[in-house]
Design a protein around this motif. Structure first.
Motif, PDB file in Angstrom:
ATOM      1  N   ILE A   1     -11.602 -18.411  18.816  1.00 49.76           N
ATOM      2  CA  ILE A   1     -10.230 -18.315  19.326  1.00 49.76           C
ATOM      3  C   ILE A   1      -9.419 -17.324  18.503  1.00 49.76           C
ATOM      4  O   ILE A   1      -8.674 -16.500  19.058  1.00 49.76           O
ATOM      5  N   CYS A   2      -9.553 -17.365  17.195  1.00 48.16           N
ATOM      6  CA  CYS A   2      -8.821 -16.422  16.342  1.00 48.16           C
ATOM      7  C   CYS A   2      -9.278 -14.986  16.620  1.00 48.16           C
ATOM      8  O   CYS A   2      -8.455 -14.064  16.688  1.00 48.16           O
ATOM      9  N   GLY A   3     -10.560 -14.779  16.769  1.00 52.83           N
ATOM     10  CA  GLY A   3     -11.082 -13.438  17.059  1.00 52.83           C
ATOM     11  C   GLY A   3     -10.565 -12.896  18.380  1.00 52.83           C
ATOM     12  O   GLY A   3     -10.144 -11.742  18.477  1.00 52.83           O
ATOM     13  N   LEU A   4     -10.582 -13.736  19.422  1.00 52.93           N
ATOM     14  CA  LEU A   4     -10.068 -13.311  20.726  1.00 52.93           C
ATOM     15  C   LEU A   4      -8.573 -13.015  20.661  1.00 52.93           C
ATOM     16  O   LEU A   4      -8.098 -12.035  21.264  1.00 52.93           O
ATOM     17  N   ALA A   5      -7.826 -13.832  19.931  1.00 54.35           N
ATOM     18  CA  ALA A   5      -6.386 -13.607  19.806  1.00 54.35           C
ATOM     19  C   ALA A   5      -6.105 -12.283  19.094  1.00 54.35           C
ATOM     20  O   ALA A   5      -5.228 -11.518  19.504  1.00 54.35           O
TER      21      ALA A   5
ATOM     22  N   VAL B   1      -8.120  -9.599  18.943  1.00 50.43           N
ATOM     23  CA  VAL B   1      -8.543  -8.487  19.802  1.00 50.43           C
ATOM     24  C   VAL B   1      -7.522  -8.243  20.900  1.00 50.43           C
ATOM     25  O   VAL B   1      -7.102  -7.102  21.138  1.00 50.43           O
ATOM     26  N   PHE B   2      -7.108  -9.285  21.603  1.00 49.78           N
ATOM     27  CA  PHE B   2      -6.145  -9.101  22.682  1.00 49.78           C
ATOM     28  C   PHE B   2      -4.777  -8.678  22.152  1.00 49.78           C
ATOM     29  O   PHE B   2      -4.070  -7.885  22.789  1.00 49.78           O
ATOM     30  N   GLY B   3      -4.400  -9.161  20.986  1.00 46.12           N
ATOM     31  CA  GLY B   3      -3.148  -8.708  20.374  1.00 46.12           C
ATOM     32  C   GLY B   3      -3.192  -7.223  20.052  1.00 46.12           C
ATOM     33  O   GLY B   3      -2.228  -6.487  20.298  1.00 46.12           O
ATOM     34  N   ALA B   4      -4.316  -6.760  19.507  1.00 45.30           N
ATOM     35  CA  ALA B   4      -4.462  -5.335  19.200  1.00 45.30           C
ATOM     36  C   ALA B   4      -4.452  -4.500  20.475  1.00 45.30           C
ATOM     37  O   ALA B   4      -3.847  -3.422  20.521  1.00 45.30           O
ATOM     38  N   LEU B   5      -5.094  -4.994  21.542  1.00 46.98           N
ATOM     39  CA  LEU B   5      -5.096  -4.256  22.808  1.00 46.98           C
ATOM     40  C   LEU B   5      -3.689  -4.160  23.395  1.00 46.98           C
ATOM     41  O   LEU B   5      -3.287  -3.106  23.902  1.00 46.98           O
ATOM     42  N   ILE B   6      -2.936  -5.224  23.323  1.00 50.20           N
ATOM     43  CA  ILE B   6      -1.566  -5.207  23.830  1.00 50.20           C
ATOM     44  C   ILE B   6      -0.718  -4.227  23.023  1.00 50.20           C
ATOM     45  O   ILE B   6       0.072  -3.459  23.582  1.00 50.20           O
ATOM     46  N   MET B   7      -0.914  -4.201  21.712  1.00 57.64           N
ATOM     47  CA  MET B   7      -0.176  -3.252  20.876  1.00 57.64           C
ATOM     48  C   MET B   7      -0.558  -1.810  21.217  1.00 57.64           C
ATOM     49  O   MET B   7       0.311  -0.924  21.243  1.00 57.64           O
ATOM     50  N   LEU B   8      -1.818  -1.544  21.498  1.00 59.46           N
ATOM     51  CA  LEU B   8      -2.237  -0.200  21.891  1.00 59.46           C
ATOM     52  C   LEU B   8      -1.620   0.220  23.221  1.00 59.46           C
ATOM     53  O   LEU B   8      -1.196   1.361  23.393  1.00 59.46           O
TER      54      LEU B   8
END
Length: 122
Positions: free
Chosen positions: A13-17, A19-26
């Motif tokens: 769950i932490c890993g997915l959070a 990754v998706f947080g970094a994608l949203i920031m990009l």
């Protein structure tokens, strides 16, 4: 001590959070860069739209008879090459028209080469 399955679930769950947080920031960063570039392009278009001095464009030169003579010379060279090719065979030939050798539905050579290069397997 916690159960291994709970630890694995927490890590997933932490890993997915992350990754998706970094994608949203990009996505946000790229959209901001797009807006900045649009603003810069609008400023450059506005400054380029203001003419500094009005001038009339020069008229296009009329086609010269030399270009037509070059075409006639080209046809003569092509017919001489075909004549030399058929010289010993006894065949007769006649040039009826000269036009580009592109069939209907085909792309020009450079367009076909670009399509081939961009769609081939890696």
């Amino acid at each position: 001590m916690e159960n291994w399955s709970e630890i694995a679930l927490n890590v997933t769950i932490c890993g997915l959070a992350i990754v998706f947080g970094a994608l949203i920031m990009l996505v946000i960063l790229i959209s901001l860069f797009g807006k900045i570039m649009d603003a810069i392009n609008k400023k450059s278009r506005a400054s380029a739209a203001v003419p500094t001095q009005t001038s009339t464009p020069a008229p296009a030169p009329a086609p010269t008879p030399a270009a037509q003579a070059d075409d006639g010379e080209l046809i003569a060279v092509i017919s001489a090459a075909v004549s030399a090719m058929y010289d010993g065979s006894g065949k007769q030939f006649t040039i009826r028209s000269v036009r580009p050798a592109r069939r209907a539905g085909e792309r020009p050579a450079w367009a076909a080469a670009g399509l081939r290069d961009n769609t081939r397997s890696f």
